[in-house]
Enzyme design. Structure first.
Site, PDB file in Angstrom:
ATOM      1  N   ASP A   1     -24.356  32.130 -15.043  1.00  0.00           N
ATOM      2  CA  ASP A   1     -25.661  31.752 -15.599  1.00  0.00           C
ATOM      3  C   ASP A   1     -26.650  31.472 -14.484  1.00  0.00           C
ATOM      4  O   ASP A   1     -26.262  31.235 -13.346  1.00  0.00           O
ATOM      5  CB  ASP A   1     -25.500  30.455 -16.408  1.00  0.00           C
ATOM      6  CG  ASP A   1     -25.206  30.743 -17.859  1.00  0.00           C
ATOM      7  OD1 ASP A   1     -25.341  31.898 -18.269  1.00  0.00           O
ATOM      8  OD2 ASP A   1     -24.822  29.794 -18.563  1.00  0.00           O
TER       9      ASP A   1
ATOM     10  N   MET B   1     -34.746  20.155 -20.719  1.00  0.00           N
ATOM     11  CA  MET B   1     -35.667  21.216 -21.147  1.00  0.00           C
ATOM     12  C   MET B   1     -36.983  20.614 -21.673  1.00  0.00           C
ATOM     13  O   MET B   1     -37.543  21.078 -22.669  1.00  0.00           O
ATOM     14  CB  MET B   1     -35.003  22.078 -22.227  1.00  0.00           C
ATOM     15  CG  MET B   1     -33.781  22.820 -21.694  1.00  0.00           C
ATOM     16  SD  MET B   1     -32.840  23.673 -22.966  1.00  0.00           S
ATOM     17  CE  MET B   1     -31.593  22.463 -23.367  1.00  0.00           C
TER      18      MET B   1
ATOM     19  N   THR C   1     -22.097  17.216 -16.133  1.00  0.00           N
ATOM     20  CA  THR C   1     -23.333  17.621 -16.806  1.00  0.00           C
ATOM     21  C   THR C   1     -24.562  17.151 -16.026  1.00  0.00           C
ATOM     22  O   THR C   1     -24.565  16.046 -15.459  1.00  0.00           O
ATOM     23  CB  THR C   1     -23.381  17.092 -18.252  1.00  0.00           C
ATOM     24  OG1 THR C   1     -24.644  17.465 -18.822  1.00  0.00           O
ATOM     25  CG2 THR C   1     -23.212  15.594 -18.357  1.00  0.00           C
TER      26      THR C   1
ATOM     27  N   ALA D   1       0.820  -1.221   0.000  1.00  0.00           N
ATOM     28  CA  ALA D   1       0.000   0.000   0.000  1.00  0.00           C
ATOM     29  C   ALA D   1       0.850   1.265   0.000  1.00  0.00           C
ATOM     30  O   ALA D   1       0.527   2.232  -0.696  1.00  0.00           O
ATOM     31  CB  ALA D   1      -0.914  -0.020   1.225  1.00  0.00           C
TER      32      ALA D   1
ATOM     33  N   GLY E   1     -32.197  19.134  -9.402  1.00  0.00           N
ATOM     34  CA  GLY E   1     -31.251  18.077  -9.044  1.00  0.00           C
ATOM     35  C   GLY E   1     -30.015  18.608  -8.339  1.00  0.00           C
ATOM     36  O   GLY E   1     -29.480  19.644  -8.721  1.00  0.00           O
TER      37      GLY E   1
ATOM     38  N   PRO F   1     -24.148  20.628 -11.818  1.00  0.00           N
ATOM     39  CA  PRO F   1     -25.601  20.825 -11.857  1.00  0.00           C
ATOM     40  C   PRO F   1     -26.177  21.766 -10.801  1.00  0.00           C
ATOM     41  O   PRO F   1     -27.363  22.062 -10.847  1.00  0.00           O
ATOM     42  CB  PRO F   1     -26.156  19.410 -11.681  1.00  0.00           C
ATOM     43  CG  PRO F   1     -25.047  18.604 -11.127  1.00  0.00           C
ATOM     44  CD  PRO F   1     -23.762  19.265 -11.480  1.00  0.00           C
TER      45      PRO F   1
ATOM     46  N   PRO G   1       8.850  -9.173  -4.405  1.00  0.00           N
ATOM     47  CA  PRO G   1       8.380 -10.417  -5.027  1.00  0.00           C
ATOM     48  C   PRO G   1       6.954 -10.279  -5.546  1.00  0.00           C
ATOM     49  O   PRO G   1       6.602 -10.793  -6.588  1.00  0.00           O
ATOM     50  CB  PRO G   1       8.425 -11.444  -3.883  1.00  0.00           C
ATOM     51  CG  PRO G   1       9.137 -10.789  -2.752  1.00  0.00           C
ATOM     52  CD  PRO G   1       9.180  -9.329  -2.982  1.00  0.00           C
TER      53      PRO G   1
ATOM     54  N   LYS H   1     -29.584  37.920 -16.639  1.00  0.00           N
ATOM     55  CA  LYS H   1     -30.371  39.170 -16.610  1.00  0.00           C
ATOM     56  C   LYS H   1     -30.073  40.069 -17.813  1.00  0.00           C
ATOM     57  O   LYS H   1     -30.593  41.167 -17.905  1.00  0.00           O
ATOM     58  CB  LYS H   1     -30.056  39.930 -15.317  1.00  0.00           C
ATOM     59  CG  LYS H   1     -30.585  39.198 -14.104  1.00  0.00           C
ATOM     60  CD  LYS H   1     -30.746  40.122 -12.939  1.00  0.00           C
ATOM     61  CE  LYS H   1     -31.373  39.374 -11.770  1.00  0.00           C
ATOM     62  NZ  LYS H   1     -30.708  39.644 -10.523  1.00  0.00           N
TER      63      LYS H   1
ATOM     64  N   GLY I   1     -23.664  22.849 -15.295  1.00  0.00           N
ATOM     65  CA  GLY I   1     -23.343  21.563 -15.925  1.00  0.00           C
ATOM     66  C   GLY I   1     -22.032  21.603 -16.654  1.00  0.00           C
ATOM     67  O   GLY I   1     -21.028  22.127 -16.151  1.00  0.00           O
ATOM     68  N   ASP I   2     -22.023  21.042 -17.866  1.00  0.00           N
ATOM     69  CA  ASP I   2     -20.833  21.105 -18.717  1.00  0.00           C
ATOM     70  C   ASP I   2     -21.090  22.137 -19.816  1.00  0.00           C
ATOM     71  O   ASP I   2     -22.167  22.138 -20.424  1.00  0.00           O
ATOM     72  CB  ASP I   2     -20.573  19.727 -19.347  1.00  0.00           C
ATOM     73  CG  ASP I   2     -19.312  19.753 -20.185  1.00  0.00           C
ATOM     74  OD1 ASP I   2     -18.245  19.424 -19.653  1.00  0.00           O
ATOM     75  OD2 ASP I   2     -19.388  20.149 -21.376  1.00  0.00           O
TER      76      ASP I   2
HETATM   77  C1  LIG Z   1     -29.634  24.891 -21.324  1.00  0.00           C
HETATM   78  S1  LIG Z   1     -29.534  23.316 -20.584  1.00  0.00           S
HETATM   79  C2  LIG Z   1     -27.921  23.374 -19.904  1.00  0.00           C
HETATM   80  C3  LIG Z   1     -27.344  22.023 -19.606  1.00  0.00           C
HETATM   81  C4  LIG Z   1     -25.986  22.113 -18.965  1.00  0.00           C
HETATM   82  N1  LIG Z   1     -25.005  22.637 -19.868  1.00  0.00           N
HETATM   83  C5  LIG Z   1     -25.517  20.764 -18.433  1.00  0.00           C
HETATM   84  O1  LIG Z   1     -24.536  20.179 -18.940  1.00  0.00           O
HETATM   85  O2  LIG Z   1     -26.106  20.291 -17.453  1.00  0.00           O
HETATM   86  C6  LIG Z   1     -30.578  23.545 -19.195  1.00  0.00           C
HETATM   87  C7  LIG Z   1     -31.322  22.278 -18.798  1.00  0.00           C
HETATM   88  O3  LIG Z   1     -30.456  21.425 -18.080  1.00  0.00           O
HETATM   89  C8  LIG Z   1     -31.210  20.700 -17.131  1.00  0.00           C
HETATM   90  N2  LIG Z   1     -30.700  21.022 -15.789  1.00  0.00           N
HETATM   91  C9  LIG Z   1     -29.641  21.787 -15.496  1.00  0.00           C
HETATM   92  N3  LIG Z   1     -29.430  21.824 -14.169  1.00  0.00           N
HETATM   93  C10 LIG Z   1     -30.369  21.055 -13.606  1.00  0.00           C
HETATM   94  C11 LIG Z   1     -30.676  20.676 -12.271  1.00  0.00           C
HETATM   95  N4  LIG Z   1     -29.961  21.113 -11.233  1.00  0.00           N
HETATM   96  N5  LIG Z   1     -31.720  19.847 -12.061  1.00  0.00           N
HETATM   97  C12 LIG Z   1     -32.448  19.387 -13.098  1.00  0.00           C
HETATM   98  N6  LIG Z   1     -32.207  19.706 -14.368  1.00  0.00           N
HETATM   99  C13 LIG Z   1     -31.174  20.524 -14.634  1.00  0.00           C
HETATM  100  C14 LIG Z   1     -32.663  21.130 -17.274  1.00  0.00           C
HETATM  101  O4  LIG Z   1     -33.295  20.245 -18.178  1.00  0.00           O
HETATM  102  C15 LIG Z   1     -32.471  22.496 -17.862  1.00  0.00           C
HETATM  103  O5  LIG Z   1     -33.639  22.917 -18.520  1.00  0.00           O
END
Ligand SMILES: C[S@@+](CC[C@H](N)C(=O)[O-])C[C@H]1O[C@@H](n2cnc3c(N)ncnc32)[C@H](O)[C@@H]1O
Length: 414
Positions: free
Chosen positions: A197, A334, A280, A22, A363, A174, A43, A219, A251-252
């Site tokens: 965002d 979406m 994502t 380890a 989420g 997320p 070994p 905004k 997300g990504d």
């Molecule tokens: C314009 S897309 C962007 C996605 C983002 N680039 C990603 O990789 O997660 C926005 C959508 O991502 C989903 N989304 C993003 N964050 C979320 C969360 N915390 N819970 C649920 N859905 C989420 C929803 O479907 C939302 O309408």
């Protein structure tokens, strides 16, 4: 006597490790990162070390220690579980004036391995010198605190640091602030300007220094398409004014995030860009509700679909017939406002009415909630529950795996 701290530049220099358990498994990757020429004598070795030997990254002699093994070494690590062997290795190293570390006896070692880490372009090494604090967990805890401070920007030598240039496009994950990457958090802490965002992990903004300018891209007026142009222009303008800009996205950035448009805009204006991938929501949000997007014997593929326009809409490029006929998991983004039209289309093209569906709203956030249903009933359930975006809809038998996991979880206490 207190130890004298040095940073060893090991590139191309021989390091001999005796013992393949380890301790060696922990030390060897860091030695390889430093470019050391590692010779491992043991070994038997742990699987990760065997893989490194098979890949030609280290040389492994599959045998016991022999006098002469330390010849030519700049550093020796004795980490077998036999104190006599470790003592023999240490004696050989001492005789030839090579620094050596004994894993089993710090007092008999010529050198100690510090708790080390890296953040913000700085390598951190911590050694406890007070014998009362000899517990390595103490050094590790201090190392963790310093690294976390550097990563979050709470600890910085602002005037001495080399300022990153241009724009960093950062995937924030997320929503849970713990789901941004280490690099993302580090670059965020270094920013002069942050463009954020609506769905980015905004609680991280609280940690920024008072002099950081925060621009809420959600905004910016002028409608969706125009707003993107204004965001691109703002990124370029601030970077060209010599400020380091962090573009914090949910997300990504490259998954339905328009991240590549921002990268292109910066590069076309001659602004350097750094890209930081993110977790994502397409995968992270189902996981946060225990839904695996693939599962052996259940789903061998998953499709991530943007439903920002409904099936049948002339702007839609999605092949719903193919998705309806497939047995793979569908992850719909979406989709909440158009879930009825989606369900109808999938049923029309062959999905069964009792296909399990999970709708996960907010989420990874404290307000997260999950509504489980079937393809036939999902539209009315979403309406009854008043589900609002952001939400991810998962269609497929993997939803039943989540049901099994959550059922079992009830019987397992932390
Ligand atoms: C314009 S897309 C962007 C996605 C983002 N680039 C990603 O990789 O997660 C926005 C959508 O991502 C989903 N989304 C993003 N964050 C979320 C969360 N915390 N819970 C649920 N859905 C989420 C929803 O479907 C939302 O309408």
């Amino acid at each position: 006597m207190d130890p004298y701290l040095l940073g060893l530049r090991l590139e191309g220099r021989r390091v001999v490790i005796v013992g393949g358990g380890a301790v060696a498994s922990r030390r060897v990757p860091a030695l390889l990162d430093a470019g050391a020429d590692v010779l491992l004598v043991s070994p038997k070795v742990a699987a990760s070390l065997e893989d490194l030997a098979a890949a030609g990254r280290i040389r492994w002699e599959p045998r016991g220690y022999r006098p002469g093994d330390c010849a030519g070494a700049w550093l020796v690590c004795a980490c077998t579980d036999d104190p006599e062997v470790n003592a023999a290795v240490a004696a050989a190293a001492e005789a030839q004036r090579t620094w050596y570390v004994r894993a089993d006896d710090a007092g008999a070692s010529a050198a100690w391995t510090p708790a080390s880490g890296q953040a913000a372009g700085t390598r951190v090494a911590v050694l406890s010198v007070d014998p009362k604090l000899g517990d390595p967990r103490h050094s590790a805890a201090i190392r963790d605190a310093v690294v976390a401070g550097l990563q979050s920007g709470r600890l910085s030598a602002r005037h001495g640091r080399r300022h990153p240039a241009g724009v960093a496009i950062i995937g924030g994950g997320p929503g849970d602030p713990g789901l941004i990457t280490v690099r993302g958090r580090q670059l965020l802490a270094e920013a002069d300007v942050v463009l954020t965002d609506r769905l980015a992990p905004r609680s991280l903004l609280d940690e920024l220094r008072d002099d950081v300018e925060i621009i809420d891209a959600g905004k910016i007026p002028y409608g969706r398409a125009m707003a993107q142009e204004h965001i691109n222009a703002a990124l370029v303008r601030h970077a060209q004014a010599g400020r380091f800009v962090a573009r914090l996205k949910g997300g990504d950035p490259f998954v339905f995030g328009r991240g590549a448009e921002e990268v292109l805009a910066c590069l076309r204006a001659g602004v350097p860009v750094t890209m930081v991938p993110g977790v994502t929501s397409a995968v992270g949000v189902p996981a946060s509700a225990w839904v695996p997007v693939t599962h052996r014997g259940v789903a061998q593929e998953f499709h991530v679909v943007s439903v920002h326009v409904a099936p049948g809409d002339e702007r839609s490029t999605v092949n719903w017939e193919l998705l309806g006929g497939s047995s793979g998991t569908l992850v719909l983004l979406m989709a909440v406002e158009r879930i009825g039209a989606v369900a109808d289309e999938l049923l029309r093209y062959g999905r069964s009415p009792d296909t399990p569906v999970s709708v996960i709203a907010d989420g990874t956030l404290p307000t997260q909630r999950t509504i489980n249903s079937t393809l036939e009933q999902v539209e009315s359930r979403v309406a009854e529950e008043g589900v609002r975006p952001p939400a991810i809809v998962v269609v497929g038998d993997v939803v039943s795996v989540a049901t099994e996991i959550t059922e079992l979880m009830r019987h397992v206490t932390a």
